[in-house]
Write a protein that holds these residues in place. Structure first.
Motif, PDB file in Angstrom:
ATOM      1  N   GLU A 241       0.916  -1.136   0.081  1.00 14.98           N
ATOM      2  CA  GLU A 241       0.080  -0.037   0.032  1.00 14.98           C
ATOM      3  C   GLU A 241       0.845   1.271  -0.004  1.00 14.98           C
ATOM      4  O   GLU A 241       1.864   1.147   0.662  1.00 14.98           O
ATOM      5  CB  GLU A 241      -0.882  -0.058   1.292  1.00 14.98           C
ATOM      6  CG  GLU A 241      -1.784   1.202   1.331  1.00 14.98           C
ATOM      7  CD  GLU A 241      -3.209   0.978   0.785  1.00 14.98           C
ATOM      8  OE1 GLU A 241      -3.767   1.855   0.718  1.00 14.98           O
ATOM      9  OE2 GLU A 241      -3.547  -0.181   0.578  1.00 14.98           O
ATOM     10  N   LYS A 242       0.547   2.265  -0.743  1.00 16.45           N
ATOM     11  CA  LYS A 242       1.158   3.652  -1.047  1.00 16.45           C
ATOM     12  C   LYS A 242       0.524   4.461   0.158  1.00 16.45           C
ATOM     13  O   LYS A 242      -0.580   4.700  -0.496  1.00 16.45           O
ATOM     14  CB  LYS A 242       1.460   4.075  -2.453  1.00 16.45           C
ATOM     15  CG  LYS A 242       2.069   2.897  -3.241  1.00 16.45           C
ATOM     16  CD  LYS A 242       3.587   2.959  -2.963  1.00 16.45           C
ATOM     17  CE  LYS A 242       4.447   2.130  -3.852  1.00 16.45           C
ATOM     18  NZ  LYS A 242       5.364   1.544  -3.638  1.00 16.45           N
ATOM     19  N   LEU A 243       1.004   4.745   1.009  1.00 17.81           N
ATOM     20  CA  LEU A 243       0.326   5.722   1.760  1.00 17.81           C
ATOM     21  C   LEU A 243       0.631   7.288   1.298  1.00 17.81           C
ATOM     22  O   LEU A 243       1.497   7.660   1.354  1.00 17.81           O
ATOM     23  CB  LEU A 243       0.988   5.757   3.432  1.00 17.81           C
ATOM     24  CG  LEU A 243       0.648   4.415   3.938  1.00 17.81           C
ATOM     25  CD1 LEU A 243       1.257   4.279   5.324  1.00 17.81           C
ATOM     26  CD2 LEU A 243      -0.867   3.963   3.977  1.00 17.81           C
ATOM     27  N   ASN A 244      -0.719   8.049   1.319  1.00 20.26           N
ATOM     28  CA  ASN A 244      -0.485   9.388   1.148  1.00 20.26           C
ATOM     29  C   ASN A 244      -0.411  10.277   2.153  1.00 20.26           C
ATOM     30  O   ASN A 244      -0.451   9.814   3.528  1.00 20.26           O
ATOM     31  CB  ASN A 244      -1.871   9.689   0.442  1.00 20.26           C
ATOM     32  CG  ASN A 244      -3.317   9.484   0.728  1.00 20.26           C
ATOM     33  OD1 ASN A 244      -3.362   9.533   1.881  1.00 20.26           O
ATOM     34  ND2 ASN A 244      -4.153   9.292   0.096  1.00 20.26           N
ATOM     35  N   ARG A 245      -0.534  11.257   1.969  1.00 21.87           N
ATOM     36  CA  ARG A 245      -0.206  12.398   3.297  1.00 21.87           C
ATOM     37  C   ARG A 245      -1.572  12.332   4.220  1.00 21.87           C
ATOM     38  O   ARG A 245      -0.999  12.186   5.437  1.00 21.87           O
ATOM     39  CB  ARG A 245      -0.158  13.870   2.647  1.00 21.87           C
ATOM     40  CG  ARG A 245      -0.193  14.681   3.787  1.00 21.87           C
ATOM     41  CD  ARG A 245      -0.093  16.021   2.889  1.00 21.87           C
ATOM     42  NE  ARG A 245      -0.509  16.267   1.938  1.00 21.87           N
ATOM     43  CZ  ARG A 245      -0.593  17.198   0.977  1.00 21.87           C
ATOM     44  NH1 ARG A 245       0.278  18.244   1.279  1.00 21.87           N
ATOM     45  NH2 ARG A 245      -0.966  17.358  -0.193  1.00 21.87           N
ATOM     46  N   TYR A 246      -2.600  12.171   3.709  1.00 25.45           N
ATOM     47  CA  TYR A 246      -3.764  12.092   4.487  1.00 25.45           C
ATOM     48  C   TYR A 246      -3.941  10.711   5.413  1.00 25.45           C
ATOM     49  O   TYR A 246      -4.295  10.796   6.518  1.00 25.45           O
ATOM     50  CB  TYR A 246      -5.078  12.254   3.807  1.00 25.45           C
ATOM     51  CG  TYR A 246      -5.119  13.667   3.206  1.00 25.45           C
ATOM     52  CD1 TYR A 246      -5.197  14.945   3.941  1.00 25.45           C
ATOM     53  CD2 TYR A 246      -5.251  13.773   1.892  1.00 25.45           C
ATOM     54  CE1 TYR A 246      -5.241  16.126   3.325  1.00 25.45           C
ATOM     55  CE2 TYR A 246      -5.289  14.961   1.298  1.00 25.45           C
ATOM     56  CZ  TYR A 246      -5.138  15.998   1.885  1.00 25.45           C
ATOM     57  OH  TYR A 246      -5.244  17.247   1.266  1.00 25.45           O
ATOM     58  N   GLN A 247      -3.467   9.750   4.866  1.00 28.47           N
ATOM     59  CA  GLN A 247      -3.394   8.513   5.655  1.00 28.47           C
ATOM     60  C   GLN A 247      -2.370   8.392   6.654  1.00 28.47           C
ATOM     61  O   GLN A 247      -2.509   8.093   7.845  1.00 28.47           O
ATOM     62  CB  GLN A 247      -3.121   7.349   4.594  1.00 28.47           C
ATOM     63  CG  GLN A 247      -4.414   7.029   3.641  1.00 28.47           C
ATOM     64  CD  GLN A 247      -3.999   6.110   2.635  1.00 28.47           C
ATOM     65  OE1 GLN A 247      -2.843   6.055   2.287  1.00 28.47           O
ATOM     66  NE2 GLN A 247      -4.944   5.312   2.181  1.00 28.47           N
ATOM     67  N   ILE A 248      -1.156   9.119   6.481  1.00 30.13           N
ATOM     68  CA  ILE A 248      -0.094   9.231   7.353  1.00 30.13           C
ATOM     69  C   ILE A 248      -0.627  10.323   8.561  1.00 30.13           C
ATOM     70  O   ILE A 248      -0.437   9.878   9.697  1.00 30.13           O
ATOM     71  CB  ILE A 248       1.043   9.609   6.853  1.00 30.13           C
ATOM     72  CG1 ILE A 248       1.964   8.501   5.736  1.00 30.13           C
ATOM     73  CG2 ILE A 248       1.996   9.930   7.809  1.00 30.13           C
ATOM     74  CD1 ILE A 248       2.825   9.127   4.883  1.00 30.13           C
TER      75      ILE A 248
END
Length: 97
Positions: free
Chosen positions: A75-82
């Motif tokens: 999974e590639k985490l984006n800024r909002y997920q982090i």
């Protein structure tokens, strides 16, 4: 219209039956794992303070979920997920201060 509805119900019933006959071992496995997890929680509360057990279980669940999604499922985490992950961990820390 009523004939189509009856056909859809029959189709859904057949799909549910097929899924149950193929996936019964998965349901039993989840049940056993859940029972072992509950046993682990009860034993850990007997030896440790609930103030320690709760954050470890909640925070550990968040961290393990994040690690599994990144390492296993790529999974590639984006800024909002982090940001959401950091807020979740911070909320668990703040609830236990």
């Amino acid at each position: 219209m009523p004939d189509n509805y009856a056909f859809q119900r029959k189709k859904n019933k057949d799909e549910i039956t097929a899924n149950l006959t193929k996936g019964w071992y998965v349901a039993i496995s989840y049940g056993v794992i859940n029972a072992l997890l509950n046993l682990f929680v009860m034993l850990s509360v007997a030896y440790l303070s609930p103030g320690v057990v709760f954050p470890v279980i909640c925070g550990g669940g968040l961290i393990i979920t994040l690690l599994l999604s990144v390492l296993i499922f790529k999974e590639k985490l984006n800024r909002y997920q982090i940001i959401g992950f950091v807020i979740g961990v911070a909320s668990i820390v703040l609830m236990n201060i």
